[in-house]
Design a protein around this motif. Structure first.
Motif, PDB file in Angstrom:
ATOM      1  N   PHE A  91     -14.178  -9.307  -6.489  1.00 20.53           N
ATOM      2  CA  PHE A  91     -12.951  -9.477  -5.717  1.00 20.53           C
ATOM      3  C   PHE A  91     -12.724 -10.945  -5.371  1.00 20.53           C
ATOM      4  CE2 PHE A  91     -11.042  -9.934  -1.493  1.00 20.53           C
ATOM      5  CZ  PHE A  91      -9.786  -9.400  -1.744  1.00 20.53           C
ATOM      6  N   PHE A  92     -13.721 -11.597  -4.801  1.00 18.68           N
ATOM      7  CA  PHE A  92     -13.541 -12.984  -4.390  1.00 18.68           C
ATOM      8  C   PHE A  92     -13.407 -13.919  -5.595  1.00 18.68           C
ATOM      9  CE2 PHE A  92     -15.521 -11.219  -0.509  1.00 18.68           C
ATOM     10  CZ  PHE A  92     -14.536 -11.585   0.393  1.00 18.68           C
ATOM     11  N   ASN A  93     -13.983 -13.559  -6.708  1.00 15.95           N
ATOM     12  CA  ASN A  93     -13.777 -14.325  -7.936  1.00 15.95           C
ATOM     13  C   ASN A  93     -12.304 -14.294  -8.327  1.00 15.95           C
ATOM     14  OD1 ASN A  93     -13.818 -15.251 -10.678  1.00 15.95           O
ATOM     15  ND2 ASN A  93     -16.013 -14.825 -10.716  1.00 15.95           N
ATOM     16  N   ASN A  94     -11.724 -13.092  -8.352  1.00 18.21           N
ATOM     17  CA  ASN A  94     -10.310 -12.965  -8.695  1.00 18.21           C
ATOM     18  C   ASN A  94      -9.419 -13.617  -7.649  1.00 18.21           C
ATOM     19  OD1 ASN A  94     -10.757 -11.398 -11.048  1.00 18.21           O
ATOM     20  ND2 ASN A  94     -11.112  -9.609  -9.782  1.00 18.21           N
ATOM     21  N   LEU A  95      -9.792 -13.462  -6.375  1.00 19.46           N
ATOM     22  CA  LEU A  95      -9.025 -14.064  -5.285  1.00 19.46           C
ATOM     23  C   LEU A  95      -8.953 -15.578  -5.444  1.00 19.46           C
ATOM     24  CD1 LEU A  95      -7.678 -13.575  -2.441  1.00 19.46           C
ATOM     25  CD2 LEU A  95      -9.940 -14.000  -1.479  1.00 19.46           C
ATOM     26  N   ALA A  96     -10.094 -16.191  -5.754  1.00 17.68           N
ATOM     27  CA  ALA A  96     -10.132 -17.650  -5.902  1.00 17.68           C
ATOM     28  C   ALA A  96      -9.332 -18.108  -7.112  1.00 17.68           C
ATOM     29  CB  ALA A  96     -11.587 -18.116  -6.022  1.00 17.68           C
ATOM     30  N   VAL A  97      -9.500 -17.420  -8.250  1.00 17.91           N
ATOM     31  CA  VAL A  97      -8.792 -17.834  -9.466  1.00 17.91           C
ATOM     32  C   VAL A  97      -7.283 -17.705  -9.294  1.00 17.91           C
ATOM     33  CG1 VAL A  97      -8.373 -17.240 -11.888  1.00 17.91           C
ATOM     34  CG2 VAL A  97     -10.710 -17.343 -11.016  1.00 17.91           C
ATOM     35  N   GLU A  98      -6.838 -16.577  -8.739  1.00 13.86           N
ATOM     36  CA  GLU A  98      -5.403 -16.366  -8.577  1.00 13.86           C
ATOM     37  C   GLU A  98      -4.785 -17.415  -7.658  1.00 13.86           C
ATOM     38  OE1 GLU A  98      -3.240 -14.275  -9.910  1.00 13.86           O
ATOM     39  OE2 GLU A  98      -4.761 -13.411 -11.225  1.00 13.86           O
ATOM     40  N   ASN A  99      -5.492 -17.808  -6.604  1.00 14.54           N
ATOM     41  CA  ASN A  99      -4.931 -18.777  -5.662  1.00 14.54           C
ATOM     42  C   ASN A  99      -5.013 -20.204  -6.193  1.00 14.54           C
ATOM     43  OD1 ASN A  99      -4.080 -17.582  -2.873  1.00 14.54           O
ATOM     44  ND2 ASN A  99      -5.873 -16.410  -3.467  1.00 14.54           N
ATOM     45  N   ILE A 100      -6.138 -20.560  -6.812  1.00 11.67           N
ATOM     46  CA  ILE A 100      -6.258 -21.927  -7.336  1.00 11.67           C
ATOM     47  C   ILE A 100      -5.290 -22.148  -8.484  1.00 11.67           C
ATOM     48  CG2 ILE A 100      -7.794 -23.544  -8.502  1.00 11.67           C
ATOM     49  CD1 ILE A 100     -10.126 -22.290  -6.966  1.00 11.67           C
ATOM     50  N   ALA A 101      -5.338 -21.267  -9.480  1.00 13.66           N
ATOM     51  CA  ALA A 101      -4.425 -21.411 -10.620  1.00 13.66           C
ATOM     52  C   ALA A 101      -2.983 -21.201 -10.189  1.00 13.66           C
ATOM     53  CB  ALA A 101      -4.810 -20.413 -11.711  1.00 13.66           C
ATOM     54  N   GLY A 102      -2.755 -20.239  -9.278  1.00 14.34           N
ATOM     55  CA  GLY A 102      -1.385 -19.979  -8.841  1.00 14.34           C
ATOM     56  C   GLY A 102      -0.771 -21.167  -8.127  1.00 14.34           C
ATOM     57  N   VAL A 282     -15.450  -0.433  -3.902  1.00 14.67           N
ATOM     58  CA  VAL A 282     -15.363  -1.690  -3.156  1.00 14.67           C
ATOM     59  C   VAL A 282     -14.125  -2.479  -3.567  1.00 14.67           C
ATOM     60  CG1 VAL A 282     -16.481  -3.925  -2.768  1.00 14.67           C
ATOM     61  CG2 VAL A 282     -17.840  -1.838  -2.743  1.00 14.67           C
ATOM     62  N   LEU A 283     -13.867  -2.569  -4.868  1.00 16.69           N
ATOM     63  CA  LEU A 283     -12.697  -3.306  -5.342  1.00 16.69           C
ATOM     64  C   LEU A 283     -11.403  -2.682  -4.842  1.00 16.69           C
ATOM     65  CD1 LEU A 283     -13.655  -4.155  -9.041  1.00 16.69           C
ATOM     66  CD2 LEU A 283     -13.401  -5.740  -7.145  1.00 16.69           C
ATOM     67  N   ARG A 284     -11.314  -1.369  -4.949  1.00 15.27           N
ATOM     68  CA  ARG A 284     -10.094  -0.703  -4.518  1.00 15.27           C
ATOM     69  C   ARG A 284      -9.845  -0.905  -3.024  1.00 15.27           C
ATOM     70  NH1 ARG A 284      -5.775   0.176  -6.980  1.00 15.27           N
ATOM     71  NH2 ARG A 284      -5.185  -1.172  -5.256  1.00 15.27           N
ATOM     72  N   SER A 285     -10.908  -0.858  -2.236  1.00 17.34           N
ATOM     73  CA  SER A 285     -10.773  -1.038  -0.790  1.00 17.34           C
ATOM     74  C   SER A 285     -10.309  -2.449  -0.450  1.00 17.34           C
ATOM     75  CB  SER A 285     -12.106  -0.743  -0.101  1.00 17.34           C
ATOM     76  OG  SER A 285     -12.549   0.572  -0.379  1.00 17.34           O
ATOM     77  N   LEU A 286     -10.891  -3.441  -1.113  1.00 18.07           N
ATOM     78  CA  LEU A 286     -10.534  -4.826  -0.824  1.00 18.07           C
ATOM     79  C   LEU A 286      -9.135  -5.159  -1.323  1.00 18.07           C
ATOM     80  CD1 LEU A 286     -13.941  -6.562  -1.635  1.00 18.07           C
ATOM     81  CD2 LEU A 286     -12.942  -6.145   0.617  1.00 18.07           C
ATOM     82  N   ILE A 287      -8.742  -4.611  -2.462  1.00 16.89           N
ATOM     83  CA  ILE A 287      -7.398  -4.869  -2.978  1.00 16.89           C
ATOM     84  C   ILE A 287      -6.345  -4.284  -2.051  1.00 16.89           C
ATOM     85  CG2 ILE A 287      -5.811  -4.340  -4.870  1.00 16.89           C
ATOM     86  CD1 ILE A 287      -8.169  -4.574  -6.767  1.00 16.89           C
ATOM     87  N   ASP A 288      -6.612  -3.115  -1.499  1.00 17.08           N
ATOM     88  CA  ASP A 288      -5.669  -2.504  -0.559  1.00 17.08           C
ATOM     89  C   ASP A 288      -5.471  -3.378   0.674  1.00 17.08           C
ATOM     90  OD1 ASP A 288      -5.251  -0.357  -2.209  1.00 17.08           O
ATOM     91  OD2 ASP A 288      -6.706   0.948  -1.202  1.00 17.08           O
ATOM     92  N   MET A 289      -6.515  -4.102   1.064  1.00 26.65           N
ATOM     93  CA  MET A 289      -6.402  -4.992   2.220  1.00 26.65           C
ATOM     94  C   MET A 289      -5.453  -6.150   1.947  1.00 26.65           C
ATOM     95  SD  MET A 289     -10.409  -5.161   3.357  1.00 26.65           S
ATOM     96  CE  MET A 289     -10.062  -6.577   4.410  1.00 26.65           C
ATOM     97  N   CYS A 290      -5.244  -6.475   0.670  1.00 25.60           N
ATOM     98  CA  CYS A 290      -4.408  -7.616   0.319  1.00 25.60           C
ATOM     99  C   CYS A 290      -2.928  -7.257   0.205  1.00 25.60           C
ATOM    100  CB  CYS A 290      -4.868  -8.225  -1.002  1.00 25.60           C
ATOM    101  SG  CYS A 290      -6.475  -9.034  -0.904  1.00 25.60           S
ATOM    102  N   LEU A 291      -2.593  -5.991   0.359  1.00 24.87           N
ATOM    103  CA  LEU A 291      -1.199  -5.582   0.214  1.00 24.87           C
ATOM    104  C   LEU A 291      -0.302  -6.145   1.311  1.00 24.87           C
ATOM    105  CD1 LEU A 291      -1.670  -1.834  -0.858  1.00 24.87           C
ATOM    106  CD2 LEU A 291      -1.263  -3.828  -2.298  1.00 24.87           C
ATOM    107  N   ASN A 292      -0.889  -6.558   2.439  1.00 25.29           N
ATOM    108  CA  ASN A 292      -0.091  -7.117   3.535  1.00 25.29           C
ATOM    109  C   ASN A 292       0.117  -8.617   3.397  1.00 25.29           C
ATOM    110  OD1 ASN A 292      -2.660  -7.984   4.035  1.00 25.29           O
ATOM    111  ND2 ASN A 292      -2.917  -6.861   5.966  1.00 25.29           N
ATOM    112  N   GLY A 293      -0.315  -9.199   2.286  1.00 25.88           N
ATOM    113  CA  GLY A 293      -0.066 -10.609   2.016  1.00 25.88           C
ATOM    114  C   GLY A 293      -1.059 -11.571   2.618  1.00 25.88           C
ATOM    115  N   LEU A 294      -2.225 -11.084   3.066  1.00 28.24           N
ATOM    116  CA  LEU A 294      -3.221 -11.963   3.669  1.00 28.24           C
ATOM    117  C   LEU A 294      -4.068 -12.694   2.643  1.00 28.24           C
ATOM    118  CD1 LEU A 294      -4.498  -9.703   6.606  1.00 28.24           C
ATOM    119  CD2 LEU A 294      -2.846 -11.586   6.707  1.00 28.24           C
ATOM    120  N   CYS A 295      -3.912 -12.365   1.367  1.00 29.23           N
ATOM    121  CA  CYS A 295      -4.767 -12.937   0.313  1.00 29.23           C
ATOM    122  C   CYS A 295      -4.059 -14.011  -0.499  1.00 29.23           C
ATOM    123  CB  CYS A 295      -5.262 -11.830  -0.609  1.00 29.23           C
ATOM    124  SG  CYS A 295      -6.256 -10.569   0.217  1.00 29.23           S
ATOM    125  N   GLY A 296      -3.020 -14.604   0.051  1.00 28.76           N
ATOM    126  CA  GLY A 296      -2.327 -15.657  -0.671  1.00 28.76           C
ATOM    127  C   GLY A 296      -1.587 -15.118  -1.880  1.00 28.76           C
TER     128      GLY A 296
END
Length: 775
Positions: A91-102, A282-296
């Motif tokens: 999850f945090f790997n994808n989070l970092a890549v999406e935000n840095i590259a994005g 674990v992935l599904r739970s963490l991704i659901d937490m990002c639906l409110n826009g807290l994950c950049g």
């Protein structure tokens, strides 16, 4: 005695045991070596065999029901921890890549909207260069073993090959950080392979009880103390890596079974499935937490955890011919991809041999070239008017999508920029998407395919944690969509469907797995209706590609010099007996041996297994008692378990009481006990050591007349490190020699028997002519 992986050889054999990519002299040039990551390292074998000595038997007999229950619980708890950690890492790997590259793409796009094209290119290329430089520097200076995808190294480990630092905490750290950095740099690389290596590192550390180097270990975890248990955990870790990369738990299990593991049983199936299930939750739970826009920007673009929903296709018999052609050509392209990549790796190695600076400069050069290409090619593509039926805002500004404005006028978009000026994950989502048949031009799709094909090959050999899985998918998807655009007048299948089939054909042509890739693609697209055609495409592309070369990971393992034991035997091995490959003088010990003799043998040889024999007066005639390991002998020397006189008296104290099970526990990967660390006085050197309680009394033995092919089958299937060769007719010695992994390597065998090489090439020529005639 036959050579082990680190045993001495003569000068004529050095070219055989040195990896094809690294014909160079080392401090220990006589050792078996291989390229691990980006460094040439000496390698050893793993002890997957249960070592049945007297002390081991006493330890098991002393265990109660609670300890056995605790041992079983620890296996499942370890799998849970691996799944939990890999879910978080994924999850945090994808989070970092999406935000840095994005962020990089958003800033660059905003500059282009303002007409500041030169500054946009400068920001784009410099940011890519900085990210690449960071990844290459930490890899080259801190942990060269983390370079590459890591799948060949993990696959070799699961086959019984041990290399220093391959699963260390340092490798884990550099693999995670370096992968985030290099994937964010817009190079055509993936992180599925590094995630598999990361999963293997996590599993190894859990099996060892934590990070000993930092003093943080969990004693209650330190129960899986042998190579066999840790091998099973690493298999689960590899499955978890694929599951974390693609949110494909079943595909991860099947990939570990089909591609990674050399030994498999139902217990590993259940535990690996449990591990990947934890990852998915674990992935599904963490991704659901990002639906409110807290994950950049995470979740607003394409994810490597794809949520791609393809068309619901209806296909008929007339749709099969173009699909068959796509699969056939995909197999040819996949074999060409493997061929070019194998050749380029050899060229890159010549550059890497010059030093660390050249490794880093090569990575930076590829990054600069990639930036020029990715930024420059869209300028040659014509702008398209935004379709009136577009399902999203056209052009897309500040986020990913199918309608990148790039340099186009308002109301227009650049289709090539929508693919190139994006992350690989967004590009795959755009290619797989439905109802987009009119959104991409044929020339743009061809350009994108050639770009991905070439850049993914150029990028892989750089000194950074780079993978092949995602680049192969995006390259195959562009190829499939290109074919779909050509044959669209003659078929009802959508271009997005052809992109999925193209990805399947290219994966089958490069990686040569079928079942696991089929399930992974189904889990990516969430569409079971694709199953029949994906199965057909994978079978055809794999069959076609197998006619030309091996799968990409096997080619890399061979080029790196890993002594991998395949599941099949070469025909010429049936013409030889095991005694035909025994070339080194035999080193053995008596059951009760003088300490000085033991120290001298260990100092002068690099053998890791020694036959133990008993001779009169301890037996009526010479007999083979068992096999003792080098590490166990060194432990005996360190503990100074000596005898003043050579006796087997029953009144003597039980030597097993001097040791605990932890004393003989397996050290970390690549870590070995050194005889140089043992300090003994002259008086102690004249004493004796009893090897009987510590020798494996049931080693695997074969007669000297046994076929080499049959011996290889036994050696591989039982996971041996040493195989004793005994005489057919009793003679002066009860043992003839010791077979190790090195003795089964084709290059070594053919160097001893050159006539077999000629007959081998003759059979290959006949086979080639038969294939040519058939086709």
């Amino acid at each position: 005695m036959s050579l082990t992986l680190a045993d001495s050889t003569n000068g004529d054999e050095e070219s055989i045991i040195t990896p094809l990519l690294a014909q160079k002299s080392l401090a220990n040039s006589s050792s078996q070596v291989a390229i691990v990551g980006a460094n040439v390292c000496p390698i050893e074998s793993l002890d997957y065999e249960i070592f049945d000595n007297e002390c081991f038997m006493q330890d098991w007999r002393s265990r109660g029901d609670f300890q056995i229950f605790q041992y079983l619980v620890m296996k499942w708890l370890s799998c849970f921890l691996i799944g939990l950690i890999m879910g978080l890492v994924g999850f945090f790997n994808n989070l970092a890549v999406e935000n840095i590259a994005g962020k990089k793409f958003v800033i660059t796009s905003n500059m282009m909207l303002e007409g500041r094209y030169g500054m946009a290119f400068l920001v784009f290329s410099v940011s890519n260069l900085v990210l690449t430089l960071f990844a290459s520097v930490i890899t080259a200076l801190i942990c060269p073993q983390a370079a590459g995808s890591g799948i060949p190294e993990v696959k070799a480990y699961l086959n019984g090959v041990d290399a220093p630092g391959i699963l260390s905490p340092r490798t884990l750290l550099v693999k995670i950080v370096g992968s985030i950095s290099i994937v964010s740099s817009s190079m055509i690389v993936g992180k599925a392979g590094p995630m598999v290596h990361t999963g293997a590192c996590v599993a190894s550390l859990v099996g060892r009880g934590g990070f000993k180097i930092f003093g943080s270990t969990w004693r209650w975890l330190y129960l899986l103390k042998n190579d066999r248990d840790r091998r099973d955990l690493v298999t689960c870790g590899a499955a978890a890596g694929i599951a974390a990369s693609f949110r494909a738990p079943v595909g991860g299990v099947l990939f570990a079974f089909e591609e990674m593991a050399s030994w498999w049983r139902s217990a590993i199936l259940w535990r690996s499935f449990f591990t990947t299930a934890v990852v998915a939750v674990v992935l599904r739970s963490l991704i659901d937490m990002c639906l409110n826009g807290l994950c950049g920007l995470f979740g607003k673009g394409g994810l490597i955890i794809f949520d791609t929903y393809s068309d619901f296709p209806t296909y008929h018999l007339e749709d099969l011919p173009p699909v068959l052609v796509l699969a056939f050509i995909g197999g040819i392209l996949g074999s060409l991809y493997n061929f070019f990549l194998n050749k380029l790796l050899r060229i890159y190695n010549l550059i890497h041999e010059k030093g660390i600076i050249y490794k880093i400069l090569l990575a930076c050069t590829v990054s600069i070239f990639t930036s020029f290409l990715l930024f420059g090619l869209p300028w040659f593509a014509s702008c398209q008017p935004c379709p009136s039926s577009a399902r999203e805002i056209c052009p897309t500004i500040g986020r990913s999508g199918n309608f990148k404005k790039f340099q186009c006028a308002p109301g227009h978009y650049n289709d090539l920029a929508s693919l190139i000026f994006n992350t690989n994950d967004d590009a795959i989502k755009n290619l797989f998407s439905k109802d987009t048949d009119s959104e991409f031009q044929l020339s743009s799709m061809l350009t994108f395919f050639v770009t991905c094909f070439s850049l993914s090959i150029l990028s892989y050999g750089t000194v950074a944690p780079v993978g092949l899985f995602v680049p192969v998918i995006v390259t195959g998807a562009s190829y499939g969509r290109f074919i779909g655009m050509i044959v669209s007048p003659h078929t009802n299948l959508s271009h997005g469907f052809f992109a999925i089939l193209g990805a399947a054909s290219f994966l089958g042509g490069t990686m040569r797995t079928t079942v696991s890739l089929c399930v992974i693609l189904l889990e990516l697209t969430n569409n079971l209706l694709l199953l029949p055609l994906i199965m057909l495409v994978l079978l055809i592309s794999k069959t076609v590609a197998d006619a030309f070369n091996s799968n990409i990971y096997n080619l890399i393992m061979k080029a790196k010099g890993f002594p991998y034991l395949y599941g099949h035997v070469e025909p010429y091995m049936r013409q030889l007996n095991v005694v035909d490959v025994l070339t080194s003088p035999l080193q053995l010990f008596n059951g009760i041996e003088k300490v000085r003799n033991v120290v001298n043998v260990l100092s002068m040889t690099s053998h890791h297994g020694f036959p133990v024999i008993d001779e009169p007066p301890f037996s009526e005639y010479p007999i083979l008692y068992g096999l003792v390991l080098r590490t166990h002998i060194i432990m005996l020397l360190k503990k100074k378990a000596f005898l003043s006189v050579p006796t087997l008296g029953s009144e003597r104290e039980d030597p097993c009481k001097l040791f605990s099970a932890d004393d003989f526990a397996k050290m970390g990967s690549g870590d070995v006990e050194r005889i140089e660390d043992v300090q003994l006085t002259d008086e102690e050197m004249e004493m004796f050591i009893d090897l009987h309680p510590f020798a494996n009394t049931s080693p695997c033995t074969v007669m000297e007349t046994t076929s080499l092919a049959k011996a290889l089958e036994i050696f591989r299937e039982t996971g041996l490190r040493h195989m004793l060769v005994i005489p057919k007719v009793p003679g002066r010695s009860p043992v003839v020699g010791v077979l190790t992994r090195h003795d089964f390597m084709p290059d070594y065998i053919l160097s001893l028997h050159p006539r077999l090489e000629k007959s081998r090439w003759k059979r290959l020529r006949i086979k080639f002519h038969l294939k040519k005639k058939f086709f």
